[in-house]
Design an enzyme around this catalytic site. Structure first.
Site, PDB file in Angstrom:
ATOM      1  N   PHE A 136       2.398   3.513   8.486  1.00  0.00           N
ATOM      2  CA  PHE A 136       2.340   2.100   8.129  1.00  0.00           C
ATOM      3  C   PHE A 136       3.268   1.871   6.951  1.00  0.00           C
ATOM      4  O   PHE A 136       3.159   2.542   5.927  1.00  0.00           O
ATOM      5  CB  PHE A 136       0.925   1.650   7.767  1.00  0.00           C
ATOM      6  N   ASP A 221       6.907   7.287   1.324  1.00  0.00           N
ATOM      7  CA  ASP A 221       6.195   6.030   1.111  1.00  0.00           C
ATOM      8  C   ASP A 221       4.866   6.384   0.449  1.00  0.00           C
ATOM      9  O   ASP A 221       3.923   6.815   1.108  1.00  0.00           O
ATOM     10  CB  ASP A 221       5.977   5.304   2.446  1.00  0.00           C
ATOM     11  N   LYS A 250       0.407  -0.371  -4.213  1.00  0.00           N
ATOM     12  CA  LYS A 250      -1.053  -0.529  -4.316  1.00  0.00           C
ATOM     13  C   LYS A 250      -1.676  -0.172  -5.679  1.00  0.00           C
ATOM     14  O   LYS A 250      -2.091  -1.053  -6.411  1.00  0.00           O
ATOM     15  CB  LYS A 250      -1.723   0.268  -3.203  1.00  0.00           C
TER      16      LYS A 250
HETATM   17  C1  LIG Z   1      -0.221  -0.977   2.133  1.00  0.00           C
HETATM   18  C2  LIG Z   1       0.956  -0.167   2.467  1.00  0.00           C
HETATM   19  C3  LIG Z   1       2.228  -0.740   2.557  1.00  0.00           C
HETATM   20  C4  LIG Z   1       2.465  -2.228   2.428  1.00  0.00           C
HETATM   21  O1  LIG Z   1       2.145  -2.680   1.160  1.00  0.00           O
HETATM   22  P1  LIG Z   1       2.001  -4.270   0.903  1.00  0.00           P
HETATM   23  O2  LIG Z   1       1.819  -4.369  -0.578  1.00  0.00           O
HETATM   24  O3  LIG Z   1       0.813  -4.717   1.676  1.00  0.00           O
HETATM   25  O4  LIG Z   1       3.251  -4.892   1.365  1.00  0.00           O
HETATM   26  C5  LIG Z   1       3.306   0.090   2.817  1.00  0.00           C
HETATM   27  N1  LIG Z   1       3.143   1.409   2.979  1.00  0.00           N
HETATM   28  C6  LIG Z   1       1.935   2.003   2.882  1.00  0.00           C
HETATM   29  C7  LIG Z   1       1.825   3.481   3.029  1.00  0.00           C
HETATM   30  C8  LIG Z   1       0.793   1.233   2.643  1.00  0.00           C
HETATM   31  O5  LIG Z   1      -0.412   1.811   2.573  1.00  0.00           O
END
Ligand SMILES: *Cc1c(COP(=O)(O)O)cnc(C)c1O
Length: 399
Positions: A136, A221, A250
């Protein structure tokens, strides 16, 4: 009569997230309260955001103080909280340079742009980024395209090109997908939204070696795994494998919206001619909050605590697994954990646990994700485990 916030939502808010029927009005530490005064233990932490607990005074004071001092100037000028945070993140990580933005998706967008420019300069115009199935990376068009799910039936086609999906935790799939067009590989050190998937030992090291051999950027990420979630300040420290580029969001701001991408010097290829930028990115207010939160994590050894509490919570989940047939697996690292069920009852389990005063997340119909604040106590874990087990039993019996 109490305001019917749920009706107001139905009338005015775009329907894109199926909410749990709880109006949260206040939080403190691991606890939150709804508009009827009911107390819950929050094992979702704002989707792995409230790493140092709800309404931590350190954040409240940093925000209030900065709001009275200076909120925003734009990046046309130097501001102090931004540079203090930049120094803190770089000095405590393996990366050399940082850029601040406002969300995880935006951080990943920036990382993709770095990869494209890097490929253009150093790899004969290569532009593709290999990402993993079940990953994601966000919900903007390109991060949606990067996210490892089938896009054939996508309502948002055509999506930006340049992303190739391969199986997660399979180094040979990455090798086979690498071509002259490949500029980078992006993975989560542990997949969060995909259901808390921990790669086999050696996978990330093999990725590192492959990227070195081929001259590809390795991008982690760490939007979900960063800032203590896995029991280390950054998720890459668990494996010891250093990325060339890392994205954060986050947990970075202690609840305040801020994202960042960091790069080693050789990958920090932007030049000062409008190639990248942000109006709000790096503003004084959110940077002050993020600096306060990050300092709190470092100075109070919150990462050690996350590791300890993670082991304690995981042991409790494993006891449930041992005694209940309907649990088929417990997995995760630090305080990013998941319980796998043998039936598609995670939504029912959430409801049953809510009634008992426990908030959870269900990334898949058979998966419960657990990601409480890193400041959680053993007592809170014990109570949460009791509520979880009772809620699971009820959901399974109904299902
Ligand atoms: C939540 C998340 C995102 C997206 O972050 P947003 O602040 O919602 O745009 C991207 N990568 C990972 C691994 C995430 O958990």
């Amino acid at each position: 009569m109490a305001t019917d916030w749920k009706a107001i939502e139905r009338k005015y808010y775009m329907f894109c997230v199926r909410r749990q029927p709880i109006v949260i009005v206040r939080g403190e530490g691991t606890k939150v309260w709804d508009d009827e005064g009911k107390e819950y233990l929050d094992f979702t932490a704002g989707w792995a955001v409230n790493n140092i607990g709800h309404s931590n005074p350190v954040i409240a004071e940093a925000v209030a103080e900065q709001a009275r001092t200076l909120v925003q100037t734009s990046n046309q000028f130097y501001t102090v909280p931004q540079l203090e945070l930049a120094e803190m993140l770089v000095e405590n990580s393996c990366l050399d340079k940082v850029f601040f933005c406002n969300s995880g998706a935006e951080a990943n967008e920036g990382a993709f742009k770095l990869a494209r420019k890097y490929g253009k300069q150093r790899r004969n115009g290569a532009y593709e980024v290999i990402t993993a199935s079940n990953s994601f990376h966000g919900r903007t068009l390109s991060t949606w395209s990067a996210t490892g799910k089938p896009h054939d039936e996508d309502p948002f086609l055509p999506l930006p090109r340049g992303f190739v999906h391969v199986e997660y935790d399979d180094i040979s799939a990455v090798r086979e997908a690498t071509t002259d067009r490949t500029a980078a590989v992006m993975v989560e050190p542990v997949q969060g939204e995909g259901g808390v998937n921990v790669p086999s030992e050696g996978y990330l090291a093999e990725l590192r070696q492959w990227c070195d051999e081929e001259g590809l950027l390795l991008i982690f990420d760490e939007v979900q795994t960063g800032l203590g979630r896995l029991g280390t300040l950054f998720g890459y420290e668990v494996s010891g494998v250093e990325p060339d580029v890392m994205t954060l969001a986050k947990g970075l701001g202690g609840g305040v919206p801020i994202g960042a991408f960091l790069a080693k010097d050789h990958a920090a290829v932007f030049e000062p001619k409008g190639e990248h930028g942000s109006t709000f990115g790096g503003n004084a207010l959110t940077c002050a909050a993020a600096a306060a939160s990050t300092r709190y994590i470092i100075e109070n050894d919150i990462t050690d605590r996350a590791r300890e509490m993670g082991e304690y919570l995981k042991a409790g989940l494993q006891r449930i697994w041992d005694s209940r047939d309907f649990v088929t697996e417990v997995r995760g690292v630090g305080l990013l954990l998941a319980v796998e069920l043998d039936a598609e009852v995670s939504a029912e389990a959430l409801t049953a646990c809510n009634e008992r005063g426990l908030l959870l997340n269900a990334p898949k119909p058979t998966t419960i994700r657990i990601m409480p604040p890193l400041t959680i106590t053993k007592d809170e874990i014990d109570i949460g485990l009791e509520r979880l087990e009772a809620g699971l039993v009820e959901a399974v019996n109904q299902g």
